[in-house]
Motif scaffolding. Structure first.
Motif, PDB file in Angstrom:
ATOM      1  N   SER A  10     -14.717 -72.725  11.896  1.00 20.53           N
ATOM      2  CA  SER A  10     -15.524 -72.572  13.058  1.00 20.53           C
ATOM      3  C   SER A  10     -16.970 -72.632  12.660  1.00 20.53           C
ATOM      4  O   SER A  10     -17.211 -72.370  11.408  1.00 20.53           O
ATOM      5  CB  SER A  10     -15.653 -70.898  13.493  1.00 20.53           C
ATOM      6  OG  SER A  10     -16.638 -70.868  14.366  1.00 20.53           O
ATOM      7  N   VAL A  61     -12.457 -68.167  22.440  1.00 23.75           N
ATOM      8  CA  VAL A  61     -13.371 -68.646  22.814  1.00 23.75           C
ATOM      9  C   VAL A  61     -14.433 -67.445  23.895  1.00 23.75           C
ATOM     10  O   VAL A  61     -13.596 -66.549  24.108  1.00 23.75           O
ATOM     11  CB  VAL A  61     -13.312 -69.788  23.795  1.00 23.75           C
ATOM     12  CG1 VAL A  61     -12.359 -70.981  23.116  1.00 23.75           C
ATOM     13  CG2 VAL A  61     -12.571 -69.495  25.049  1.00 23.75           C
ATOM     14  N   SER A  62     -15.614 -67.520  23.946  1.00 25.71           N
ATOM     15  CA  SER A  62     -16.477 -66.691  24.534  1.00 25.71           C
ATOM     16  C   SER A  62     -16.064 -66.730  26.206  1.00 25.71           C
ATOM     17  O   SER A  62     -16.057 -65.622  26.822  1.00 25.71           O
ATOM     18  CB  SER A  62     -17.644 -66.726  24.482  1.00 25.71           C
ATOM     19  OG  SER A  62     -18.191 -68.009  24.840  1.00 25.71           O
ATOM     20  N   GLU A 122     -15.147 -73.231  28.698  1.00 25.79           N
ATOM     21  CA  GLU A 122     -14.700 -74.045  27.720  1.00 25.79           C
ATOM     22  C   GLU A 122     -13.752 -75.052  28.510  1.00 25.79           C
ATOM     23  O   GLU A 122     -13.425 -76.252  27.910  1.00 25.79           O
ATOM     24  CB  GLU A 122     -13.942 -73.357  26.827  1.00 25.79           C
ATOM     25  CG  GLU A 122     -13.584 -74.128  25.378  1.00 25.79           C
ATOM     26  CD  GLU A 122     -14.841 -74.596  24.752  1.00 25.79           C
ATOM     27  OE1 GLU A 122     -14.487 -75.355  23.645  1.00 25.79           O
ATOM     28  OE2 GLU A 122     -15.996 -74.237  25.106  1.00 25.79           O
ATOM     29  N   ILE A 163      -6.460 -71.347  24.303  1.00 27.12           N
ATOM     30  CA  ILE A 163      -7.825 -70.723  24.158  1.00 27.12           C
ATOM     31  C   ILE A 163      -7.520 -69.338  24.914  1.00 27.12           C
ATOM     32  O   ILE A 163      -7.169 -69.251  26.265  1.00 27.12           O
ATOM     33  CB  ILE A 163      -8.620 -71.707  24.710  1.00 27.12           C
ATOM     34  CG1 ILE A 163      -8.809 -72.133  25.909  1.00 27.12           C
ATOM     35  CG2 ILE A 163      -8.686 -72.953  23.707  1.00 27.12           C
ATOM     36  CD1 ILE A 163      -9.817 -73.258  26.665  1.00 27.12           C
ATOM     37  N   SER A 210     -10.036 -65.517  25.847  1.00 26.19           N
ATOM     38  CA  SER A 210     -11.135 -64.682  25.852  1.00 26.19           C
ATOM     39  C   SER A 210     -10.804 -63.241  26.683  1.00 26.19           C
ATOM     40  O   SER A 210      -9.830 -63.367  27.524  1.00 26.19           O
ATOM     41  CB  SER A 210     -12.334 -65.455  26.775  1.00 26.19           C
ATOM     42  OG  SER A 210     -12.101 -65.795  28.166  1.00 26.19           O
TER      43      SER A 210
END
Length: 127
Positions: free
Chosen positions: A44, A82-83, A88, A124, A126
């Motif tokens: 990252s 991911v935030s 994203e 992914i 969050s």
């Protein structure tokens, strides 16, 4: 004890490196020539000394059937945090990434699943 390496089995290390760096946004950390393959890792950009993802050659005879079975069943090989999954998802869709699952809320977690172009589905997520 802590995790320092995780692997993803890829069908082409060059293609994987391009996808994981230019599209997903990881940065190359290690590249060591080992005959026809390389010890190739990405990290990252937010944690250069964090967990390294090995872009592992998928030449072993068991890899093809294993990956094909996961993809056929829609099962991601691994998951990346991911935030904001929705943001994203939009960013990656704009770059031409194919998703097999659009963002979906699952209790406190939102997930989406993409095709990494190297034979894997990647989730992914969050909170």
């Amino acid at each position: 004890m802590r995790i320092n390496l995780a692997s993803v089995l890829v069908d082409d290390q060059d293609k994987a490196l391009r996808f994981y760096t230019e599209v997903l946004g990881f940065v190359k950390k290690t590249e060591v020539l080992l005959g026809e393959h390389r010890w190739l890792t990405v990290v990252s950009p937010e944690d250069h000394d964090g967990v390294e993802l090995v872009l592992e050659p998928g030449d072993h005879p068991a890899v093809g059937p294993f990956k094909a079975a996961l993809v056929a069943d829609g099962i991601p090989f691994t998951s990346f945090a991911v935030s904001d999954v929705h943001a994203e998802f939009d960013r990656l869709k704009g770059l031409g990434v194919t998703f097999t699952q659009e963002p979906a809320s699952m209790g406190p977690v939102t997930t989406a699943v993409l095709d990494d172009t190297c034979g894997n589905l990647i989730q992914i997520a969050s909170m």
